[in-house]
Design an enzyme around this catalytic site. Structure first.
Site, PDB file in Angstrom:
ATOM      1  NE  ARG A 193      10.370  27.778  41.973  1.00  0.00           N
ATOM      2  CZ  ARG A 193      11.282  26.876  42.351  1.00  0.00           C
ATOM      3  NH1 ARG A 193      11.403  26.546  43.628  1.00  0.00           N
ATOM      4  NH2 ARG A 193      12.083  26.334  41.470  1.00  0.00           N
ATOM      5  N   GLY A 194       9.704  33.866  41.104  1.00  0.00           N
ATOM      6  CA  GLY A 194      10.223  35.134  41.618  1.00  0.00           C
ATOM      7  C   GLY A 194       9.203  36.237  41.830  1.00  0.00           C
ATOM      8  CG  ASP A 215      16.042  32.096  43.305  1.00  0.00           C
ATOM      9  OD1 ASP A 215      15.533  32.750  42.374  1.00  0.00           O
ATOM     10  OD2 ASP A 215      16.749  31.087  43.106  1.00  0.00           O
ATOM     11  CG  PHE A 238      22.670  37.768  41.132  1.00  0.00           C
ATOM     12  CD1 PHE A 238      22.365  37.301  39.853  1.00  0.00           C
ATOM     13  CD2 PHE A 238      22.122  37.120  42.225  1.00  0.00           C
ATOM     14  CE1 PHE A 238      21.526  36.203  39.683  1.00  0.00           C
ATOM     15  CE2 PHE A 238      21.284  36.017  42.061  1.00  0.00           C
ATOM     16  CZ  PHE A 238      21.001  35.554  40.781  1.00  0.00           C
ATOM     17  CB  VAL A 239      18.913  42.090  43.279  1.00  0.00           C
ATOM     18  CG1 VAL A 239      19.737  43.328  42.983  1.00  0.00           C
ATOM     19  CG2 VAL A 239      17.958  41.779  42.128  1.00  0.00           C
ATOM     20  CE  LYS A 262      19.828  42.304  37.592  1.00  0.00           C
ATOM     21  NZ  LYS A 262      20.657  41.074  37.614  1.00  0.00           N
ATOM     22  NE  ARG A 264      12.396  31.148  45.306  1.00  0.00           N
ATOM     23  CZ  ARG A 264      12.569  31.412  44.011  1.00  0.00           C
ATOM     24  NH1 ARG A 264      12.246  32.603  43.524  1.00  0.00           N
ATOM     25  NH2 ARG A 264      13.063  30.505  43.199  1.00  0.00           N
ATOM     26  CD  GLU A 300       9.921  37.849  35.253  1.00  0.00           C
ATOM     27  OE1 GLU A 300       9.426  37.336  36.260  1.00  0.00           O
ATOM     28  OE2 GLU A 300      10.639  37.216  34.446  1.00  0.00           O
ATOM     29  CG  ASP A 301      11.604  37.854  39.201  1.00  0.00           C
ATOM     30  OD1 ASP A 301      11.579  37.878  37.949  1.00  0.00           O
ATOM     31  OD2 ASP A 301      12.214  36.968  39.831  1.00  0.00           O
ATOM     32  CG  ASP A 304      19.501  39.925  33.694  1.00  0.00           C
ATOM     33  OD1 ASP A 304      20.086  40.966  33.972  1.00  0.00           O
ATOM     34  OD2 ASP A 304      20.090  38.834  33.584  1.00  0.00           O
TER      35      ASP A 304
HETATM   36  P1  IMP Z   1      16.203  37.305  31.461  1.00  0.00           P
HETATM   37  O1  IMP Z   1      15.601  36.227  30.636  1.00  0.00           O
HETATM   38  O2  IMP Z   1      17.704  37.363  31.316  1.00  0.00           O
HETATM   39  O3  IMP Z   1      15.574  38.649  31.292  1.00  0.00           O
HETATM   40  O4  IMP Z   1      16.047  36.847  32.945  1.00  0.00           O
HETATM   41  C1  IMP Z   1      14.962  37.070  33.669  1.00  0.00           C
HETATM   42  C2  IMP Z   1      14.945  36.133  34.874  1.00  0.00           C
HETATM   43  O5  IMP Z   1      16.265  35.867  35.373  1.00  0.00           O
HETATM   44  C3  IMP Z   1      14.216  36.792  36.010  1.00  0.00           C
HETATM   45  O6  IMP Z   1      12.870  36.455  35.989  1.00  0.00           O
HETATM   46  C4  IMP Z   1      14.898  36.190  37.209  1.00  0.00           C
HETATM   47  O7  IMP Z   1      14.263  34.980  37.549  1.00  0.00           O
HETATM   48  C5  IMP Z   1      16.290  35.899  36.758  1.00  0.00           C
HETATM   49  N1  IMP Z   1      17.212  36.953  37.207  1.00  0.00           N
HETATM   50  C6  IMP Z   1      17.712  37.970  36.473  1.00  0.00           C
HETATM   51  N2  IMP Z   1      18.469  38.772  37.214  1.00  0.00           N
HETATM   52  C7  IMP Z   1      18.446  38.257  38.465  1.00  0.00           C
HETATM   53  C8  IMP Z   1      19.036  38.671  39.713  1.00  0.00           C
HETATM   54  O8  IMP Z   1      19.726  39.683  39.844  1.00  0.00           O
HETATM   55  N3  IMP Z   1      18.741  37.882  40.791  1.00  0.00           N
HETATM   56  C9  IMP Z   1      17.977  36.767  40.716  1.00  0.00           C
HETATM   57  N4  IMP Z   1      17.395  36.365  39.585  1.00  0.00           N
HETATM   58  C10 IMP Z   1      17.639  37.095  38.463  1.00  0.00           C
HETATM   59 MG    MG Z   2      12.010  34.927  37.027  1.00  0.00          MG
END
Ligand code: IMP
Ligand code: MG
Length: 182
Positions: A47-48, A163, A156-157, A135, A169, A103-104, A107
């Protein structure tokens, strides 16, 4: 895990006006890249990304369609999971189409690596990624977004669609979560 909402506060990192300006710049670059497209399918990851995709598509002067996917990568804790499950798939086909994943945050990269390999297997003609936040210091699998709104440190944002345990959100800016008493 349940979260005591009095246990943290949010400090602004990126203002609403800075986000809006940056999206204008990204939109011009995306238009340039896809200038010859007959249709760009913009895929928001729920949903981000819901606020980012809403603002981005309104800036794009291209023939655009919008579709959504939901994959689960996080629980309600501040921890990443490597298991990505498809909770909701696209409604439309993407074979031989131009596709932009929106994508939001990228990470560790696991979510985007999974989503791109799934969508590539459907043979789009072009597949690109736009992420509002990146990140890079947290990356565990190689994923590169062609368009990045802002690179951020390992914080963590929340806000602007993003969220923490489903909350925050609706903040119009991006802020970092600060645990109280730390
Ligand atoms: P990844 O699979 O580790 O790259 O994670 C990506 C997903 O983790 C993003 O789409 C977010 O939904 C969530 N996420 C990663 N970092 C944060 C953060 O700082 N705040 C909130 N959600 C996060
Ligand atoms: Mg996400």
């Amino acid at each position: 895990m349940s979260v005591d909402h009095s246990s943290y506060h949010v400090e602004e990192l990126i203002s609403a006006i800075d986000i809006s300006r940056r999206i204008g710049t990204l939109a011009r670059e995306i238009e340039g890249h896809f200038k010859d497209t007959d249709k760009l399918v913009v895929v928001g990851l729920l949903r981000g990304s819901f606020i980012f995709i809403a603002d981005l598509v309104r800036e794009l002067k291209l023939p655009v369609e919008v579709d959504f996917m939901e994959v689960s990568s996080y629980g309600d804790a501040m921890e990443s999971s490597r298991n990505v499950r498809i909770m909701k798939d696209l409604r439309g086909e993407i074979e031989n189409m131009d596709v932009l994943i929106v994508e939001d945050i990228i990470d560790t990269g696991f979510t985007m690596a999974n989503v791109t390999s799934l969508l590539k297997s459907r043979n789009p003609s072009r597949l690109e990624i736009a992420t509002l936040l990146d990140k890079p210091s947290r990356r565990e699998v190689e994923v590169t977004a062609r368009w990045v709104g802002f690179e951020i440190p390992d914080e963590f944002v929340v806000g602007y669609g993003i969220d923490y345990a489903q909350r925050n959100r609706n903040l119009p800016y991006i802020g970092k979560v600060v645990q109280n008493g730390n």
